[in-house]
Design a protein around this motif. Sequence first.
Motif, PDB file in Angstrom:
ATOM      1  N   GLN A 333     103.533  61.881 139.170  1.00  0.00           N
ATOM      2  CA  GLN A 333     104.935  62.258 138.963  1.00  0.00           C
ATOM      3  C   GLN A 333     105.871  61.391 139.800  1.00  0.00           C
ATOM      4  OE1 GLN A 333     106.215  64.115 136.728  1.00  0.00           O
ATOM      5  NE2 GLN A 333     104.878  65.830 136.202  1.00  0.00           N
ATOM      6  N   SER A 337     108.898  58.739 138.464  1.00  0.00           N
ATOM      7  CA  SER A 337     110.259  58.513 138.988  1.00  0.00           C
ATOM      8  C   SER A 337     110.531  57.023 139.142  1.00  0.00           C
ATOM      9  CB  SER A 337     110.425  59.171 140.363  1.00  0.00           C
ATOM     10  OG  SER A 337     110.623  60.524 140.245  1.00  0.00           O
TER      11      SER A 337
ATOM     12  N   ILE B  48      96.516  54.795 139.341  1.00  0.00           N
ATOM     13  CA  ILE B  48      97.838  55.233 139.829  1.00  0.00           C
ATOM     14  C   ILE B  48      97.866  55.307 141.352  1.00  0.00           C
ATOM     15  CG2 ILE B  48      98.458  56.437 137.709  1.00  0.00           C
ATOM     16  CD1 ILE B  48      97.841  59.053 139.015  1.00  0.00           C
ATOM     17  N   CYS B  49      96.757  55.714 141.960  1.00  0.00           N
ATOM     18  CA  CYS B  49      96.750  55.813 143.429  1.00  0.00           C
ATOM     19  C   CYS B  49      96.622  54.431 144.084  1.00  0.00           C
ATOM     20  CB  CYS B  49      95.641  56.749 143.900  1.00  0.00           C
ATOM     21  SG  CYS B  49      95.953  58.461 143.423  1.00  0.00           S
ATOM     22  N   MET B  51      98.666  52.185 143.561  1.00  0.00           N
ATOM     23  CA  MET B  51     100.031  51.659 143.662  1.00  0.00           C
ATOM     24  C   MET B  51     100.791  52.436 144.732  1.00  0.00           C
ATOM     25  SD  MET B  51     102.854  51.290 140.684  1.00  0.00           S
ATOM     26  CE  MET B  51     104.563  50.959 141.076  1.00  0.00           C
ATOM     27  N   LEU B  53     103.770  53.845 146.911  1.00  0.00           N
ATOM     28  CA  LEU B  53     105.175  54.137 146.602  1.00  0.00           C
ATOM     29  C   LEU B  53     105.878  54.529 147.896  1.00  0.00           C
ATOM     30  CD1 LEU B  53     104.575  56.300 143.401  1.00  0.00           C
ATOM     31  CD2 LEU B  53     105.679  54.054 143.452  1.00  0.00           C
ATOM     32  N   PRO B  54     107.155  54.257 148.009  1.00  0.00           N
ATOM     33  CA  PRO B  54     107.872  54.663 149.227  1.00  0.00           C
ATOM     34  C   PRO B  54     107.923  56.185 149.341  1.00  0.00           C
ATOM     35  CG  PRO B  54     109.386  53.783 147.580  1.00  0.00           C
ATOM     36  CD  PRO B  54     108.008  53.522 147.063  1.00  0.00           C
ATOM     37  N   ASP B  55     107.950  56.689 150.574  1.00  0.00           N
ATOM     38  CA  ASP B  55     107.981  58.144 150.780  1.00  0.00           C
ATOM     39  C   ASP B  55     109.181  58.787 150.095  1.00  0.00           C
ATOM     40  OD1 ASP B  55     105.768  57.768 152.268  1.00  0.00           O
ATOM     41  OD2 ASP B  55     106.663  58.257 154.210  1.00  0.00           O
ATOM     42  N   THR B  56     110.224  58.016 149.913  1.00  0.00           N
ATOM     43  CA  THR B  56     111.444  58.570 149.313  1.00  0.00           C
ATOM     44  C   THR B  56     111.391  58.601 147.792  1.00  0.00           C
ATOM     45  OG1 THR B  56     112.358  56.348 149.471  1.00  0.00           O
ATOM     46  CG2 THR B  56     112.966  57.907 151.222  1.00  0.00           C
ATOM     47  N   CYS B  57     110.305  58.118 147.208  1.00  0.00           N
ATOM     48  CA  CYS B  57     110.134  58.214 145.755  1.00  0.00           C
ATOM     49  C   CYS B  57     109.573  59.605 145.444  1.00  0.00           C
ATOM     50  CB  CYS B  57     109.189  57.116 145.262  1.00  0.00           C
ATOM     51  SG  CYS B  57     108.956  57.131 143.482  1.00  0.00           S
ATOM     52  N   LEU B  58     110.409  60.469 144.913  1.00  0.00           N
ATOM     53  CA  LEU B  58     110.052  61.879 144.756  1.00  0.00           C
ATOM     54  C   LEU B  58     109.422  62.149 143.387  1.00  0.00           C
ATOM     55  CD1 LEU B  58     113.268  63.467 146.308  1.00  0.00           C
ATOM     56  CD2 LEU B  58     111.124  62.826 147.442  1.00  0.00           C
ATOM     57  N   PRO B  59     108.630  63.201 143.297  1.00  0.00           N
ATOM     58  CA  PRO B  59     108.046  63.549 141.980  1.00  0.00           C
ATOM     59  C   PRO B  59     109.138  63.829 140.947  1.00  0.00           C
ATOM     60  CG  PRO B  59     107.007  64.804 143.731  1.00  0.00           C
ATOM     61  CD  PRO B  59     108.195  64.121 144.346  1.00  0.00           C
ATOM     62  N   ALA B  60     108.842  63.520 139.706  1.00  0.00           N
ATOM     63  CA  ALA B  60     109.843  63.576 138.632  1.00  0.00           C
ATOM     64  C   ALA B  60     109.692  64.826 137.792  1.00  0.00           C
ATOM     65  CB  ALA B  60     109.700  62.341 137.752  1.00  0.00           C
ATOM     66  N   TYR B  61     109.822  65.974 138.416  1.00  0.00           N
ATOM     67  CA  TYR B  61     109.621  67.191 137.632  1.00  0.00           C
ATOM     68  C   TYR B  61     110.769  67.430 136.658  1.00  0.00           C
ATOM     69  CZ  TYR B  61     105.941  68.021 140.985  1.00  0.00           C
ATOM     70  OH  TYR B  61     104.826  67.898 141.743  1.00  0.00           O
ATOM     71  N   GLU B  62     111.949  67.013 136.999  1.00  0.00           N
ATOM     72  CA  GLU B  62     113.115  67.191 136.132  1.00  0.00           C
ATOM     73  C   GLU B  62     113.647  65.823 135.741  1.00  0.00           C
ATOM     74  OE1 GLU B  62     114.350  70.058 135.067  1.00  0.00           O
ATOM     75  OE2 GLU B  62     112.928  71.276 136.190  1.00  0.00           O
TER      76      GLU B  62
END
Lengths: 463, 65
Positions: A333, A337, B48-49, B51, B53-62
């Motif tokens: 997820q 993003s 996927i793991c 790659m 990602l920066p800590d500020t990249c949040l999950p995209a639930y919405e």
Amino acid sequence: MMPMMDLARKIRSGELSAVRVISQTLQSIRERDGAYNAVTRLLDKRALHAAAALDAQISRGDPVGPLAGVPFGVKDLFDLEGLVTTAGSVVLNAQPPAQRDAEVVRRLCAAGAIPVATLNMDEFAYGFATENAHYGTTRNPHDTACLAGGSSGGSAAAVAAGLLPLTLGSDTNGSIRVPASLCGVWGLRPTQGVLPLQGVYPFAASLDVIGPFTRTSADLACAFEVLSGQACRVEQDISALRIGLLDGWFTQDLAPELEAGVNRLLAACRTVRRVTLPEVARVRAASFVITAAEGGALHLDRLKREPMAYDPATRDRLMAGALLPSMPVVHAQRLRSWFREVMHAAFEDVDILVAPATPGAAPRLDQPTITVGGKQVSARANLGLFTQPLSLAGMPVVAAPLAPAAGQAVGLPLGVQLVAAPGREATVLAFAQAMEKAGLLGFPCAGAAPVASAGVAGSHPAG
Amino acid sequence: MSGEDRTSAGLEGALEATAASLGLTIPDACLPGVVANTQLLHGYVELICGMPLPDTCLPAYEYQP
């Protein structure tokens, strides 16, 4: 059956009666669907009652909606009042009947359209083939020896066969775009969140989107207007649109005739550039993982109680998904993003992205595989090779059938995805309509196509 | 552990233990299919793991376009 808007016009004017149109539609499905197995239930009583009421309205001179008398079908995961929503399974059979129609069904009915049928699908929408252990396989109307695609295969095949001018489906990873492409009809996966999911049985909730199938791009735009309440048939100058062709991942293992069709389409566009999206293999992997985890979590309790009631192909995938640890799901997820930002940035330089919908034409039923990276892999699991990465981002995508090449025999349909920035359905639908008028998009109905001796007996219980 | 390191037998045991912790019994007839699908998913998980990602990249639930 004539396209949706032509039919509605004739009914509104009184040239055709709604009762006659609905009666003929029901009869035609009974006579012809045995070859396709697109329809699971017919709604005779409800449909004929609604048609009679509409005819009375018209005879009184009362105003009627833009889809007056248009028969439509729904993938069997949309609630219809009084019917159990099966989601293509038998494990929900003991559930109570729906107390009301799904919101999008209510919107179509409010516009005068009349539901006449529920349509076949992969069980719980988990597949790209519409091979269903409970309700049978839906066959491609252009060649019944081939797959219709899925999971909304019944919805696509019913339109392709000319049984219905309008159907609804759902698209989590490509379940509108894959069957639309293989069956040569138009489909729309709208921007994530634009159409309400109330009364729609979920699959992978964070990815699920619903949308229409039609025979023409004008009908697709009209259906989207009714479903969304957004005006999108306004005249637009498409000559200035900046078109991007997705390359890299989206050019692998392409059928030559598909490549040629895409080139014909792009040759008609003034400004075309190539666009390479990064990390598409990981993006597609994220779609797989999110889908498996969310689908597995949804079904875990039932899998504990009655695992053997599921379609085996669905059950094993759902169980594997339910057993995934949480970390990769959250990471998927987060990757989603990141990819959305990539797509938003891509749309700063282009207005529409073009990509193939599937690598080639419909696979044969007796050889349900496709070639990916030189290897033969399952069509049911992999036909979404080009659709899955794009739906992860949530952008609107039109699945458009390529027009047959001039002067060549009409083979099986091939389709492209036309992708726009979020909320830009009007733009991509205007482009689609212009290209259909130019003869570059749009595929003939399958009515006259040779039908293999399928030997499938049709039987449609009335709902 | 990579996907290649996971033998089917080892994976079966791990899956059955995880399933038991969730109250799920995997029927014998389903086990080969569940193992095959898990191996497929492990391949995707590795992708996927792999790659960062920066800590500020949040999950995209919405999705709010």
